[in-house]
Scaffold this motif. Structure first.
Motif, PDB file in Angstrom:
ATOM      1  N   VAL A 188       0.672  -1.246   0.074  1.00  0.00           N
ATOM      2  CA  VAL A 188      -0.058  -0.257   0.172  1.00  0.00           C
ATOM      3  C   VAL A 188       0.932   1.178  -0.006  1.00  0.00           C
ATOM      4  O   VAL A 188       2.233   1.181   0.216  1.00  0.00           O
ATOM      5  N   MET A 189       0.364   2.414  -0.341  1.00  0.00           N
ATOM      6  CA  MET A 189       0.986   3.711  -0.123  1.00  0.00           C
ATOM      7  C   MET A 189       0.317   4.237   1.276  1.00  0.00           C
ATOM      8  O   MET A 189      -1.002   4.449   0.991  1.00  0.00           O
ATOM      9  N   ALA A 190       0.880   4.427   2.358  1.00  0.00           N
ATOM     10  CA  ALA A 190       0.495   5.122   3.363  1.00  0.00           C
ATOM     11  C   ALA A 190       0.762   6.569   3.637  1.00  0.00           C
ATOM     12  O   ALA A 190       1.962   6.928   3.542  1.00  0.00           O
ATOM     13  N   THR A 191      -0.225   7.479   3.430  1.00  0.00           N
ATOM     14  CA  THR A 191      -0.261   8.918   3.328  1.00  0.00           C
ATOM     15  C   THR A 191      -0.676   9.559   4.717  1.00  0.00           C
ATOM     16  O   THR A 191      -1.696   9.631   5.022  1.00  0.00           O
ATOM     17  N   THR A 192       0.264  10.064   5.351  1.00  0.00           N
ATOM     18  CA  THR A 192       0.066  11.214   6.526  1.00  0.00           C
ATOM     19  C   THR A 192       0.453  12.631   6.430  1.00  0.00           C
ATOM     20  O   THR A 192       1.322  12.837   5.919  1.00  0.00           O
ATOM     21  N   GLU A 223       4.686  10.026   2.612  1.00  0.00           N
ATOM     22  CA  GLU A 223       4.145   9.070   1.812  1.00  0.00           C
ATOM     23  C   GLU A 223       5.079   7.805   1.702  1.00  0.00           C
ATOM     24  O   GLU A 223       6.135   8.104   1.352  1.00  0.00           O
ATOM     25  N   ARG A 224       4.590   6.579   2.096  1.00  0.00           N
ATOM     26  CA  ARG A 224       5.536   5.661   2.049  1.00  0.00           C
ATOM     27  C   ARG A 224       5.084   4.313   1.539  1.00  0.00           C
ATOM     28  O   ARG A 224       3.738   4.005   1.685  1.00  0.00           O
ATOM     29  N   THR A 225       5.515   3.717   0.525  1.00  0.00           N
ATOM     30  CA  THR A 225       4.785   2.654  -0.206  1.00  0.00           C
ATOM     31  C   THR A 225       5.728   1.429   0.469  1.00  0.00           C
ATOM     32  O   THR A 225       7.081   1.335   0.437  1.00  0.00           O
ATOM     33  N   GLY A 226       5.003   0.643   0.745  1.00  0.00           N
ATOM     34  CA  GLY A 226       5.494  -0.802   1.151  1.00  0.00           C
ATOM     35  C   GLY A 226       4.352  -1.908   1.782  1.00  0.00           C
ATOM     36  O   GLY A 226       3.052  -1.535   1.571  1.00  0.00           O
ATOM     37  N   THR A 227       4.940  -2.692   2.559  1.00  0.00           N
ATOM     38  CA  THR A 227       4.089  -3.661   3.437  1.00  0.00           C
ATOM     39  C   THR A 227       4.245  -3.491   4.663  1.00  0.00           C
ATOM     40  O   THR A 227       5.191  -3.487   5.170  1.00  0.00           O
ATOM     41  N   LEU A 243      -4.268   1.460  -2.223  1.00  0.00           N
ATOM     42  CA  LEU A 243      -3.875   0.039  -2.299  1.00  0.00           C
ATOM     43  C   LEU A 243      -2.858   0.058  -3.821  1.00  0.00           C
ATOM     44  O   LEU A 243      -2.985   0.689  -4.919  1.00  0.00           O
ATOM     45  N   ARG A 244      -1.934  -0.722  -3.538  1.00  0.00           N
ATOM     46  CA  ARG A 244      -0.866  -0.652  -4.505  1.00  0.00           C
ATOM     47  C   ARG A 244      -0.403  -2.262  -5.220  1.00  0.00           C
ATOM     48  O   ARG A 244       0.554  -2.497  -5.725  1.00  0.00           O
ATOM     49  N   LEU A 262      11.986  12.856  -2.853  1.00  0.00           N
ATOM     50  CA  LEU A 262      11.205  12.150  -3.873  1.00  0.00           C
ATOM     51  C   LEU A 262      12.120  10.758  -4.205  1.00  0.00           C
ATOM     52  O   LEU A 262      12.507  10.640  -5.534  1.00  0.00           O
ATOM     53  N   ASP A 263      12.143   9.783  -3.245  1.00  0.00           N
ATOM     54  CA  ASP A 263      12.614   8.414  -3.655  1.00  0.00           C
ATOM     55  C   ASP A 263      11.394   7.652  -4.032  1.00  0.00           C
ATOM     56  O   ASP A 263      10.050   7.828  -4.038  1.00  0.00           O
ATOM     57  N   PRO A 264      11.617   6.446  -4.716  1.00  0.00           N
ATOM     58  CA  PRO A 264      10.496   5.568  -5.189  1.00  0.00           C
ATOM     59  C   PRO A 264       9.558   5.004  -4.271  1.00  0.00           C
ATOM     60  O   PRO A 264       8.485   5.101  -4.772  1.00  0.00           O
ATOM     61  N   ALA A 265      10.109   4.924  -3.105  1.00  0.00           N
ATOM     62  CA  ALA A 265       9.242   4.247  -2.020  1.00  0.00           C
ATOM     63  C   ALA A 265       8.955   5.175  -0.970  1.00  0.00           C
ATOM     64  O   ALA A 265       8.061   4.843   0.179  1.00  0.00           O
ATOM     65  N   PHE A 266       9.471   6.250  -0.874  1.00  0.00           N
ATOM     66  CA  PHE A 266       9.324   7.195   0.322  1.00  0.00           C
ATOM     67  C   PHE A 266       9.260   8.710  -0.412  1.00  0.00           C
ATOM     68  O   PHE A 266      10.330   9.223  -1.065  1.00  0.00           O
ATOM     69  N   ASN A 267       8.362   9.560  -0.061  1.00  0.00           N
ATOM     70  CA  ASN A 267       8.279  10.878  -0.365  1.00  0.00           C
ATOM     71  C   ASN A 267       8.091  11.804   1.048  1.00  0.00           C
ATOM     72  O   ASN A 267       7.211  11.454   1.798  1.00  0.00           O
TER      73      ASN A 267
END
Length: 397
Positions: free
Chosen positions: A99-103, A111-115, A197-198, A332-337
């Motif tokens: 998922v991408m979790a956004t706070t 914003e963090r993408t992962g499990t 959802l990713r 601006l990284d692939p799995a972390f903004n």
């Protein structure tokens, strides 16, 4: 298990952000019905197709939650909304996979993408002998983290009492594909947290979750509070500065600081001003850019804490790409903004508490936007590179 130090940092930064609530006022304006509001938003999107929903809500003088509720039945589903249900939704969301979790707060977005990690239940930890008191404490912690999200890629700390509304949103994104998300809001209609959802393989899991937690009244009226209470602090002359400074020096864990601040009736910036010599150094807003740029160039692992009254999200690791964009400075990284509104920052502080170095940035109203720590290995001292980076940040004139 995570080290005691990591747990301590989590407790500190979570309490930091829970104690700092950004004030916000939404004018009552034209409170038309849902269809009228939806039409106004549709017209605004024609004029400004790249406008984010949060900014659109501000232009339309409503909250983001109200704007989303105006689309119920058009890809938006209201979910059940009590503290227990919020926890169970997040527990079920552990099954969604990537998922991408956004706070976000008023001036920052993480914003963090992962499990997300799933924690073992208390019964599964046969090897860990716990006293009844420790067992109760751990069960309470498990409730606060919804059975997971402690460490790992999606790292969250929840305060469900500040969650008020929940929606499932399945609508076309800018690329034309359906974007599926779970979105949560506070009593002021502001975003607390969003999960996107990713993982296409989990669409059926998402759909079942929405079905199970669908609110029986889809046109339920939202009762949005328009103003937040302001935080006040004791005047400096009424503070026992000598005792406060002694308490600061006697801290054995950084999380004790929050209790000290409460006991002396201070706010955070006031506590930093009254700190013992050398324990709190004020730095300029430009220090944010320096910190991120140097962490990327020197490959220093950092922990970034960003949140609001309802949730704190934590990133741990190395960063690579930093860049400015209008009034924002970004990772601006692939799995972390990470996005921080530089123009809103008034000051930062480099802090020394119980042997731990951290850096915190505040807006002009004295509210915490984002805080940073260095990452260290278990039972080892803080990396010299992190201490050097924090010590060299540009000071306030």
């Amino acid at each position: 298990m995570l080290s005691k130090r990591i747990h301590t940092l989590f407790a500190l930064a979570t309490a930091l952000i829970l104690s700092q609530v950004t004030p916000s006022i939404y004018a009552t304006g034209d409170q038309s019905d849902a269809s009228g509001l939806a039409a106004r938003w549709a017209e605004l999107r024609k004029e400004q197709p790249r406008l984010q929903i949060r900014d659109a809500a501000a232009k339309l003088k409503v909250s983001e939650a109200e704007l989303l509720a105006a689309q119920i039945g058009q890809g938006v589903t209201m979910l059940q909304n009590d503290e227990h249900t919020f926890r169970e939704i997040m527990r079920r969301a552990l099954d969604l996979g990537q998922v991408m979790a956004t706070t976000r707060n008023e001036h920052g977005v993480l914003e963090r993408t992962g499990t997300a990690m799933r924690l073992k239940s208390l019964q599964d930890e046969q090897a860990q002998a716990l006293t009844p008191e420790n067992a109760r404490e751990r069960e309470e912690r498990l409730r606060n983290i919804a059975g997971g999200y402690l460490g790992g890629e999606i790292d969250l700390r929840f305060h469900f009492l500040d969650w008020k509304y929940a929606f499932a949103v399945a609508q076309p994104g800018r690329d034309g594909n359906i974007s599926r998300s779970l979105q949560f809001f506070d009593a002021y209609g502001q975003s607390v947290h969003k999960l996107y959802l990713r993982n296409e393989a989990s669409i059926a899991v998402y759909d079942k979750l929405v079905q199970d937690f669908r609110h029986p009244q889809q046109q339920l009226a939202l009762h949005i509070q328009r103003t937040r209470p302001t935080l006040t602090a004791k005047p400096d002359q009424e503070v026992d500065v000598k005792e406060f400074q002694l308490a600061w020096k006697e801290m054995s864990d950084v999380h004790q600081f929050n209790q000290i601040v409460r006991e002396f009736g201070l706010n955070r910036e006031q506590a930093f001003r009254l700190a013992p010599a050398g324990m709190a150094q004020k730095v300029s807003p430009a220090a944010l850019r320096t910190l991120l740029d140097q962490a990327a160039q020197q490959k220093i692992s950092i922990m970034a804490f960003l949140g609001n009254a309802g949730v704190t999200q934590i990133f741990s690791g190395k960063i690579e790409k930093t860049a400015a964009s209008d009034e924002w400075y970004n990772v601006l990284d692939p799995a972390f903004n990470l996005h921080v509104r530089e123009s809103a920052l008034a000051q930062g502080w480099v802090l020394q508490r119980a042997g731990v170095t951290s850096v915190e940035f505040f807006d002009r109203d004295g509210h915490l936007v984002v805080s940073f720590f260095g990452v260290r290995e278990r039972a080892k001292p803080q990396p010299a590179s992190w201490i050097a980076l924090a010590s060299a940040l540009p000071r306030m004139p």
